[in-house]
Design a protein around this motif. Sequence first.
Motif, PDB file in Angstrom:
ATOM      1  N   ILE A 127      15.042  75.371 135.439  1.00 52.91           N
ATOM      2  CA  ILE A 127      14.641  76.194 136.587  1.00 52.91           C
ATOM      3  C   ILE A 127      13.122  76.240 136.685  1.00 52.91           C
ATOM      4  N   THR A 147      15.862  67.595 142.604  1.00 55.61           N
ATOM      5  CA  THR A 147      17.301  67.870 142.657  1.00 55.61           C
ATOM      6  C   THR A 147      18.074  66.888 141.791  1.00 55.61           C
ATOM      7  N   GLN A 190      19.025  73.653 144.543  1.00 52.95           N
ATOM      8  CA  GLN A 190      19.640  74.963 144.360  1.00 52.95           C
ATOM      9  C   GLN A 190      18.544  76.023 144.280  1.00 52.95           C
ATOM     10  N   ASN A 214      24.803  80.934 143.940  1.00 56.43           N
ATOM     11  CA  ASN A 214      23.940  79.981 143.235  1.00 56.43           C
ATOM     12  C   ASN A 214      23.604  80.443 141.817  1.00 56.43           C
ATOM     13  N   ARG A 250      24.787  78.726 138.354  1.00 61.41           N
ATOM     14  CA  ARG A 250      23.751  78.195 137.458  1.00 61.41           C
ATOM     15  C   ARG A 250      23.852  78.792 136.060  1.00 61.41           C
ATOM     16  N   ALA A 270      16.808  73.975 139.485  1.00 57.37           N
ATOM     17  CA  ALA A 270      16.856  75.052 140.463  1.00 57.37           C
ATOM     18  C   ALA A 270      15.433  75.576 140.651  1.00 57.37           C
ATOM     19  N   SER A 320      21.575  82.157 147.541  1.00 57.39           N
ATOM     20  CA  SER A 320      20.509  82.303 146.534  1.00 57.39           C
ATOM     21  C   SER A 320      20.613  83.631 145.797  1.00 57.39           C
TER      22      SER A 320
END
Length: 412
Positions: A253, A273, A320, A359, A363, A278, A355
């Motif tokens: 992330i 991606t 994401q 998501n 995740r 993310a 989001s």
Amino acid sequence: MRGMLAILLVWTLSSAVSGFCSDLALIHAKIYLSPTGPPIENGAILVHAGRIFAVGPNATIKIPPYATVIDCNGLVVTAGFWNSHVHILTPGLLHAEKLSSDQITIQLQEMLTRWGFTTVFDIGSVLENTNLIRRRIESGEVRGPRILTVGEPFWGKGGTPIYVKGFLEANHIVIPEVESTAQATGRVRQEIRDGADGIKIFANSIEADGILTMPLDLAKAIVAEAHRAGKPVFAHVSNDHGIEVAVESGVDILAHTTPIGELWNPSFAKRLTAAHMALTPTLTLWDFEGKRGNAPSAEIEKGMSRAAQQLKAFSQGGGQVLFGTDVGYIDMFGTSEEFAWMSRAGMNFQQILASLTTNPATRFRYSSHSGRIAKGMDADLVVLDGDPAKDVTAFSKVHQVIRGGQLIYPVR
């Protein structure tokens, strides 16, 4: 024998009443079950034992006589929000052993639950202190969100960020600089043993004389050790060099956009991606930093527009996006500006809702019980005063927040 039967009957009836009393029903609501699919226009949600027991059109849901009923006529209900970039570092949360339950609850309310957050990922704090707050929340002593944490972040030799040195010294917090891969992997193991749910590296550190980038071998060692334990890794990045370190080391992330970096073209966004990264955009952060530094308004606008362009490229490239605000580092708790900028970056209502819900649940491997409204899922719910499908800033107009079937905002 009759006496025993009478006692058994009383116990059974009292247990049934207790069970009904723990039930919660939200009725006459517009319900967004998830970011995809149509809403239920006049729906009801029945909660039992902290889980969603039933959901559907209002006429199809039978409400138990002893349930607590919340009439949501004219209101909107979604799954509980996640904030995937916070810091449990405000003065109202540090040294939690000295704080009352009410003090912690009020601070969490002002900072997090007031804005709909039922789960947050703290990506930089004092692990021992954050663990204490988590225990007090889970015991029911404090009303607050589920908190996931990375504990203390990792920065390289000479990499303590210039903007946190004074804060750390004033609060007697020591976060060591990592000088070798052996030291790094040992500390990763220790933090995970101590309860960390993830790890954070500073791929870039802002220093007095420029931006210091973490050596790639150090970043790789940290990420590899975290991944061996099944933990995600966040990266603070400030420029393209930091992003390169994050990509090459396998970070999961990106904790920020990088408005002082280059614009993100479609091929660069697709590279991110393809690396299964993310992004928490933290767009409001750049406005906060610009104003704190007395930057001209035109310069702030330019930086914000660059950050929004990066988010747009990432989102349109299939990346994401995880909602995150950096609250706890910044003391601007409101979320409406972040939603407005995400919309300006081209994200629609469904993408912003994702989001906040599906998501991050996906995740961080919570999707089997979090992120959607469905039977058997956690009863983490947000009641909104407006419809975000019509105005995305309605995501910030929070009426009530329920976590695990319990009202955590407003606290009554």
